[in-house]
Design a protein around this motif. Structure first.
Motif, short mmCIF file in Angstrom:
data_model
loop_
_atom_site.label_atom_id
_atom_site.label_comp_id
_atom_site.label_asym_id
_atom_site.label_seq_id
_atom_site.Cartn_x
_atom_site.Cartn_y
_atom_site.Cartn_z
N UNK A 1 0.82 -1.22 0.00
CA UNK A 1 0.00 0.00 0.00
C UNK A 1 0.85 1.26 0.00
N UNK A 2 2.13 1.13 -0.27
CA UNK A 2 3.03 2.28 -0.20
C UNK A 2 2.53 3.42 -1.09
N UNK A 3 2.57 4.62 -0.54
CA UNK A 3 2.15 5.80 -1.28
C UNK A 3 0.69 6.15 -1.09
N UNK A 4 -0.06 5.34 -0.35
CA UNK A 4 -1.50 5.60 -0.16
C UNK A 4 -1.73 6.42 1.10
N UNK A 5 -2.72 7.33 1.01
CA UNK A 5 -3.17 8.11 2.16
C UNK A 5 -4.51 7.53 2.60
N UNK A 6 -4.65 7.29 3.88
CA UNK A 6 -5.86 6.65 4.40
C UNK A 6 -6.32 7.33 5.67
N UNK A 7 -7.56 7.04 6.01
CA UNK A 7 -8.16 7.52 7.26
C UNK A 7 -9.01 6.37 7.81
N UNK A 8 -9.12 6.29 9.10
CA UNK A 8 -9.91 5.22 9.71
C UNK A 8 -11.38 5.40 9.37
N UNK A 9 -12.03 4.32 8.94
CA UNK A 9 -13.44 4.36 8.63
C UNK A 9 -14.29 4.15 9.87
N UNK A 10 -15.56 3.85 9.68
CA UNK A 10 -16.46 3.64 10.81
C UNK A 10 -16.08 2.39 11.59
#
Length: 776
Positions: free
Chosen positions: A155-164
């Motif tokens: 997943x290198x290079x990905x920006x994420x945020x915690x979901x529900x």
């Protein structure tokens, strides 16, 4: 224009294929187009706009620089170079080594690093911007925004945020900040009369720097220029305005740091409105605020990010856009003040809430000062609509009161021209009278003792400690000890709960039941608020003072439990063009009462002088009849000047030969004032002026010089507090040739922006106020 396209498909061979071509446009400008095929499957296509060039070799050089940086640092590096290229001017020496044949090869361009170096860097990718911290061996986190970045792995290079749930949600990469070629300058000034305190203005020229130094917060993703401005105008006294001016940046900047993506205009308006609500909440509760909750202020907040200016205001304030200068000057209202006490709709609102205007100020209602119709219409509850405070509550008294008032306000009983014109008001008053009688009769039939207890609650003055203690039957003594306060609060809560139980029988039939509950709750809050015995009289003395508007921060007694005053901010935005040359006048108090024509006429000569503009506004408001009431005992304003960055050129007919581009010759007039504390070895004399006196004299002097420049030696000799004022003849005030960086920053910037023979704004330096003229 350089476009970088890292392809997702692998290509043959072991190295990246980079091709640069140059496009020639019909406008005889050239653009570099860089195409990159990269063997990194998770890279995305990126499009960047570079500057148009008049020379073909310059476009080739742009493309080569972009390619080098892209291979060395990836997308973030290429974007940073793209921004710098807009300001870069290639020299002949730098272009000498550019060879166009290097563009048409299937191998990396000369100077590009080997692809293995890029791949090794990408094994541990670094996201753009500041503030990232280690979350796990493979991830970084931006704490303020709670955005995570994968550095390595699939997943290198990905920006994420915690979901529900526990899953990660992909989000877009951070916003790449854009830098606009806009020069922003601002000035503020306050004036006071009859001994009132000055109100508070704050100018943050660079919010990214302030956030980093003062709050340790990174603001890497906002467009630039990034500036914030605030103006707080005291209501009742200046305490709330002072506290807000000292603390507003602590509320604003963390909210800006919570987002690393693009701020929409609606987002920015929400940020400013939330900032005002945060300030208001602390003023009302006293949390972190040393001022009384009965102190208040009007407020204006402005935020300039890139080419967007967003403004939010509440209370006695307004914002005007000023364009042009001289005869071509014009003014356009952007934000009009809300809560005017003369607005008929607003009057109806605060009358119903129990407020009234007396002597131009808003107070809690005093029934004896109202005529019969308005006494009934504005009564805050059904008891006051029929009965005076001294009258007993029983069935006989209610019927007698109804007959007495019905004769006075029944529409059919009225005669005369005035009654004909206001017959609708009489009809409404009579309807309110009948409704009140019916409600009272139903309440008394339900439970007379509960009805009397409800009336006592509705008449309680719970903003004072004594009134709240009397209502709840607890100790009224002031306290600051936390243990004592906690005990008093618990006792007050128990008493309020018992009082609500006594009137609970009337919940269905009493129209003012919820208001009574709110009054009980407000009594508890008053008694739970820490206050020193010596500070209590001063704090509660504010309750006897009115407000100049029906919108404000603070003023708890006028907002709870009945909303005589509201805190409802209004917002507006303005999109600036890159060729903008405009000013924004932020006005509070007496300056907010100035009409647009007066503002245009007064500041027409100061299109590039924001400080002089606000001094003119204040001087104009001092002389205006509208400033006579006590509510306008002081005035405050901020002027924001925005224009295209870079030194403005004088017309060819007026352009004169100057010295080196890095040196200028100037002369000045220095006006020292009492707020200058440091010793000055070049001081000629100390006139002992206040800051306000110095500003008024500086404005008068500047306007004289603009009309008659040849009076400079005379005025300098008479007024200047610098020893340079003792020099003979035309050398009076002469500081000689100055190089960049030789004076303090605020003077240095202003001096090198002047044209020959042009006068500066009123400049505030460490020695005092300066008026500077560039000679060469």
């Amino acid at each position: 224009m350089a476009n970088i396209h890292p392809a997702c498909k692998p290509v043959s061979g072991d190295f990246h294929v980079l091709n640069v071509v140059v496009k020639e446009h019909v406008t005889k400008s050239f653009n570099a187009l860089l195409t990159c095929n990269i063997k990194v499957p998770y890279m995305k296509a990126v499009n960047l706009e570079g500057p148009p060039r008049a020379v073909r070799k310059e476009a080739i050089k742009d493309g080569m620089e972009l390619g080098k940086k892209f291979l060395a640092e990836g997308e973030a590096g290429a974007r940073s170079v793209c921004l710098k290229l807009k300001k870069t001017r290639w020299t002949p020496q730098q272009l000498a080594s550019v060879d166009e044949k290097d563009l048409y090869t299937n191998h990396p361009l000369p100077g590009f690093r080997d692809n293995q170096e890029l791949l090794s860097k990408e094994e541990a990718l670094v996201p753009p911007g500041e503030g990232w911290t280690r979350h796990s061996p493979t991830m970084l986190v931006h704490p303020q925004s709670q955005v995570f970045f994968f550095q390595t792995g699939d997943k290198a290079g990905r920006y994420v945020r915690r979901g529900t749930g526990s899953e990660w949600e992909d989000i877009d990469p951070p916003h790449t900040p854009q830098e606009y070629e806009l020069l922003v300058r601002a000035g503020s000034a306050s004036s006071s009369r009859r001994g009132t305190k000055l109100d508070r203005a704050v100018i943050l020229n660079d919010v990214t720097k302030i956030a980093r130094l003062a709050l340790k917060l990174p603001l890497s993703f906002v467009d630039r220029p990034a500036s914030a401005f605030a103006l707080f105008y005291g209501v009742r006294n200046a305490d709330a305005a002072q506290w807000c001016a000292e603390n507003f940046h602590k509320k604003l900047l963390p909210r800006l740091a919570e987002k690393i993506h693009v701020f929409t205009t609606e987002d920015l308006q929400s940020v400013l409105e939330a900032t005002l609500r945060d300030l208001d909440s602390e003023l009302l509760t006293g949390t972190g605020s040393a001022c009384s909750p009965y102190s208040g202020c009007s407020a204006l907040l402005a935020l300039l990010l890139g080419n967007r200016l967003v403004i939010t205001g509440v209370g006695d304030c307004r914002v005007v856009l000023l364009e042009g200068e001289g005869q071509a000057a014009s003014a356009t209202p952007l934000l009009e003040k809300a809560g005017s006490l003369e607005d008929p709709e607003e009057q109806q609102r605060f009358w119903k809430a129990g407020g009234m205007v007396n002597g131009g100020l808003l107070y809690h209602q005093q029934p004896e000062q109202l005529d019969d119709v308005h006494r009934i219409l504005c009564a805050p509850n059904v008891f006051d609509a029929l009965l005076a405070d001294s009258e007993e509550l029983d069935e006989k008294q209610v019927k007698a009161a109804y007959r007495r008032w019905a004769l006075r306000v029944h529409p059919d009983k009225q005669t005369g021209a005035e009654c004909d014109a206001d017959r609708r008001a009489f009809g409404l008053a009579f309807a309110r009278l009948e409704e009140s009688r019916e409600k009272l009769e139903a309440m008394m039939a339900e439970d007379l003792e509960s009805c009397r207890e409800l009336r006592r609650v509705l008449h309680a003055e719970v903003s004072t400690r004594a009134g709240a203690a009397t209502l709840l039957g607890v100790d009224k003594a002031a306290a600051t000890d936390s243990i004592i306060i906690e005990e008093v609060a618990k006792e007050a809560e128990r008493a309020a709960k018992e009082l609500k139980r006594k009137i609970a029988k009337l919940e269905v039939v009493a129209p003012d039941f919820r208001q009574a509950e709110a009054i009980c709750d407000e009594a508890v809050r008053t008694l739970a608020r820490p206050v020193a015995a010596e500070a209590l009289p001063r704090s509660e003395a504010l309750l006897r003072e009115g407000a100049a508007c029906s919108r404000a921060l603070g003023l708890r007694d006028l907002r709870f439990p009945r909303p005589v005053v509201l805190m409802e901010p209004k917002s507006v935005s303005y999109m600036l063009s890159t060729n903008a040359s405009v000013r924004f006048a932020l006005l509070c108090g007496a300056t907010a009462a100035l009409d647009d024509q007066s503002l245009t006429r007064a500041a027409a000569a100061h299109a590039r002088r924001p400080k002089a503009s606000v001094l003119v506004f204040n001087a104009l408001s001092d002389a205006s009849p509208a400033s006579a009431p006590a509510s306008n005992a002081s005035s405050a304003s901020v002027c924001i000047s925005v224009r295209r960055s870079g030194k403005a050129e004088a017309p060819a007919a007026k352009r004169q030969k100057t010295g080196s581009s890095d040196t200028v010759r100037v002369r000045h007039i220095l006006l020292r004032h009492q707020q200058v504390r440091q010793a000055d070895p070049m001081l000629r004399r100390d006139a002992g002026r206040s800051l306000q006196e110095a500003e008024e004299l500086a404005l008068k002097t500047l306007e004289t010089l603009l009309k008659t420049p040849n009076q400079f030696p005379k005025l300098c000799r008479e007024l200047s507090d610098c020893q340079s004022g003792d020099q003979p003849g035309q050398l009076c005030g002469d500081l000689g040739w100055l190089a960049k960086g030789q004076t303090e920053a605020v003077l240095d910037e202003a001096i090198f922006a002047l044209n020959a023979n042009e006068f500066s704004d009123v400049l505030a330096g460490s020695r005092g106020l300066h008026i500077i003229q560039r000679l060469a």
